[in-house]
Design a protein around this motif. Structure first.
Motif, short mmCIF file in Angstrom:
data_model
loop_
_atom_site.label_atom_id
_atom_site.label_comp_id
_atom_site.label_asym_id
_atom_site.label_seq_id
_atom_site.Cartn_x
_atom_site.Cartn_y
_atom_site.Cartn_z
N VAL A 168 0.83 -1.20 0.00
CA VAL A 168 0.00 0.00 0.00
C VAL A 168 0.87 1.26 0.00
O VAL A 168 0.63 2.21 -0.76
CB VAL A 168 -0.96 -0.01 1.21
CG1 VAL A 168 -1.59 1.36 1.41
CG2 VAL A 168 -2.04 -1.06 1.02
N LEU A 169 1.91 1.26 0.84
CA LEU A 169 2.76 2.45 0.91
C LEU A 169 3.64 2.59 -0.32
O LEU A 169 3.92 3.71 -0.77
CB LEU A 169 3.61 2.41 2.18
CG LEU A 169 2.82 2.47 3.49
CD1 LEU A 169 3.76 2.42 4.69
CD2 LEU A 169 1.94 3.74 3.56
N ASP A 170 4.04 1.47 -0.89
CA ASP A 170 4.78 1.52 -2.15
C ASP A 170 3.92 2.16 -3.24
O ASP A 170 4.39 3.02 -4.00
CB ASP A 170 5.19 0.10 -2.55
CG ASP A 170 5.84 0.04 -3.92
OD1 ASP A 170 6.93 0.60 -4.09
OD2 ASP A 170 5.23 -0.55 -4.83
N LEU A 171 2.65 1.76 -3.30
CA LEU A 171 1.73 2.36 -4.27
C LEU A 171 1.55 3.85 -4.00
O LEU A 171 1.57 4.66 -4.94
CB LEU A 171 0.39 1.63 -4.21
CG LEU A 171 -0.72 2.20 -5.09
CD1 LEU A 171 -0.36 2.11 -6.57
CD2 LEU A 171 -2.04 1.46 -4.81
N ALA A 172 1.37 4.21 -2.73
CA ALA A 172 1.18 5.63 -2.40
C ALA A 172 2.39 6.45 -2.80
O ALA A 172 2.26 7.55 -3.35
CB ALA A 172 0.89 5.78 -0.91
N LEU A 173 3.57 5.93 -2.56
CA LEU A 173 4.79 6.66 -2.93
C LEU A 173 4.92 6.82 -4.43
O LEU A 173 5.41 7.84 -4.92
CB LEU A 173 6.02 5.94 -2.37
CG LEU A 173 6.49 6.37 -0.98
CD1 LEU A 173 7.57 5.43 -0.46
CD2 LEU A 173 7.00 7.80 -0.99
N ARG A 174 4.50 5.80 -5.17
CA ARG A 174 4.63 5.86 -6.63
C ARG A 174 3.57 6.74 -7.27
O ARG A 174 3.84 7.41 -8.28
CB ARG A 174 4.57 4.45 -7.22
CG ARG A 174 5.83 3.64 -6.99
CD ARG A 174 5.83 2.32 -7.75
NE ARG A 174 4.96 1.34 -7.14
CZ ARG A 174 3.79 0.94 -7.62
NH1 ARG A 174 3.33 1.47 -8.75
NH2 ARG A 174 3.07 0.02 -7.00
N GLU A 175 2.36 6.77 -6.70
CA GLU A 175 1.24 7.40 -7.40
C GLU A 175 0.76 8.71 -6.78
O GLU A 175 0.13 9.51 -7.48
CB GLU A 175 0.06 6.42 -7.46
CG GLU A 175 0.38 5.11 -8.19
CD GLU A 175 0.65 5.33 -9.67
OE1 GLU A 175 0.20 6.35 -10.23
OE2 GLU A 175 1.33 4.47 -10.27
N HIS A 176 1.01 8.92 -5.49
CA HIS A 176 0.54 10.17 -4.87
C HIS A 176 1.63 11.22 -5.03
O HIS A 176 2.67 11.16 -4.36
CB HIS A 176 0.22 9.96 -3.39
CG HIS A 176 -0.27 11.21 -2.72
ND1 HIS A 176 -1.53 11.72 -2.93
CD2 HIS A 176 0.34 12.07 -1.87
CE1 HIS A 176 -1.69 12.82 -2.23
NE2 HIS A 176 -0.56 13.06 -1.58
N THR A 177 1.41 12.19 -5.87
CA THR A 177 2.43 13.18 -6.20
C THR A 177 2.10 14.57 -5.67
O THR A 177 2.86 15.51 -5.91
CB THR A 177 2.63 13.25 -7.72
OG1 THR A 177 1.38 13.61 -8.34
CG2 THR A 177 3.10 11.91 -8.27
N ASP A 178 0.98 14.70 -4.95
CA ASP A 178 0.57 16.03 -4.50
C ASP A 178 1.30 16.50 -3.25
O ASP A 178 1.36 17.71 -2.98
CB ASP A 178 -0.93 16.05 -4.21
CG ASP A 178 -1.76 15.83 -5.47
OD1 ASP A 178 -1.24 16.09 -6.57
OD2 ASP A 178 -2.91 15.39 -5.35
N GLY A 179 1.84 15.57 -2.46
CA GLY A 179 2.50 15.95 -1.22
C GLY A 179 3.01 14.72 -0.50
O GLY A 179 2.83 13.58 -0.96
N PRO A 180 3.65 14.89 0.66
CA PRO A 180 4.21 13.77 1.40
C PRO A 180 3.17 12.76 1.87
O PRO A 180 2.01 13.10 2.08
CB PRO A 180 4.89 14.45 2.60
CG PRO A 180 5.16 15.85 2.15
CD PRO A 180 4.01 16.20 1.26
#
Length: 204
Positions: free
Chosen positions: A65-77
């Motif tokens: 889940v966090l790997d996906l968030a790091l790859r796809e969430h580009t708006d902020g930390p």
């Protein structure tokens, strides 16, 4: 965008710090691995519900889940408030994330305080029942503080003398991030803390 893993004992201020960071970091998001654990618990018979961190499915799921968030969430930390004190589990999740995304993107801090400070905080969030409602957190406190003092869990932030906004300032400094100014007065700060606390009460 970076990931900020906020570690610490139960009652150590992780959630309050996470939501203070989210408030002052535009585009940031809080991803709470406890929800993965709660979901796994609810799929198991009560007699089989131990520490969900002992389930390989939890560790794999949190990493994915966090790997996906790091790859796809580009708006902020991506902000992750989670107690994780078993070194092997820490390496399995945080270590893998650092290997995949780089140590310059995956930051970890451990919020530490004196035992009496954490017990006071647990009492305050006990909904009038004091430490009775926080028996699990109290039972884990000494072990958490001992393990988190180890060098593998650096950076360490001593939170005893700090307010929540000051802790957030220090987390941001370690991660090389600039927060929006904190414009809350004492009353608004207190109300904000109460609101965050109430939103994260568990009834199961």
């Amino acid at each position: 965008m970076p990931l900020l893993w906020i570690n610490g004992p139960f009652g150590g201020g992780k959630t309050q710090t996470a939501y203070e960071l989210r408030r002052r970091l535009p585009g940031s998001v809080v991803c709470d691995p406890e929800h993965v654990g709660f979901g796994l618990h609810r799929t198991l018979p009560p007699a089989l519900r131990g520490d969900f961190q002992d389930l390989p499915a939890w560790r794999r799921g949190v990493y994915e889940v966090l790997d996906l968030a790091l790859r796809e969430h580009t708006d902020g930390p991506v902000i992750v408030p989670m107690t994780l004190v078993e070194p092997a589990y820490f390496e399995e999740v945080v270590g893998r994330l650092r290997a995949a995304h780089g140590a310059d993107r995956v930051h970890h801090v451990a919020l530490l305080a004196r035992r009496e400070t954490v017990l006071k905080r647990l009492t305050e969030r006990g909904l009038g029942r004091g430490l009775k409602r926080e028996s699990f957190a109290v039972s884990k406190l000494d072990g958490c503080l001992e393990r988190l003092n180890g060098p593998e869990f650096a950076h360490h932030i001593r939170t005893d003398p700090l307010t929540v906004p000051q802790v957030a300032d220090e987390v941001a400094r370690i991660a090389g991030l600039r927060l929006a100014p904190n414009t809350d007065g004492p009353l608004r700060h207190r109300l904000r803390r109460v609101r965050v606390g109430l939103a994260h009460i568990r009834f199961d």
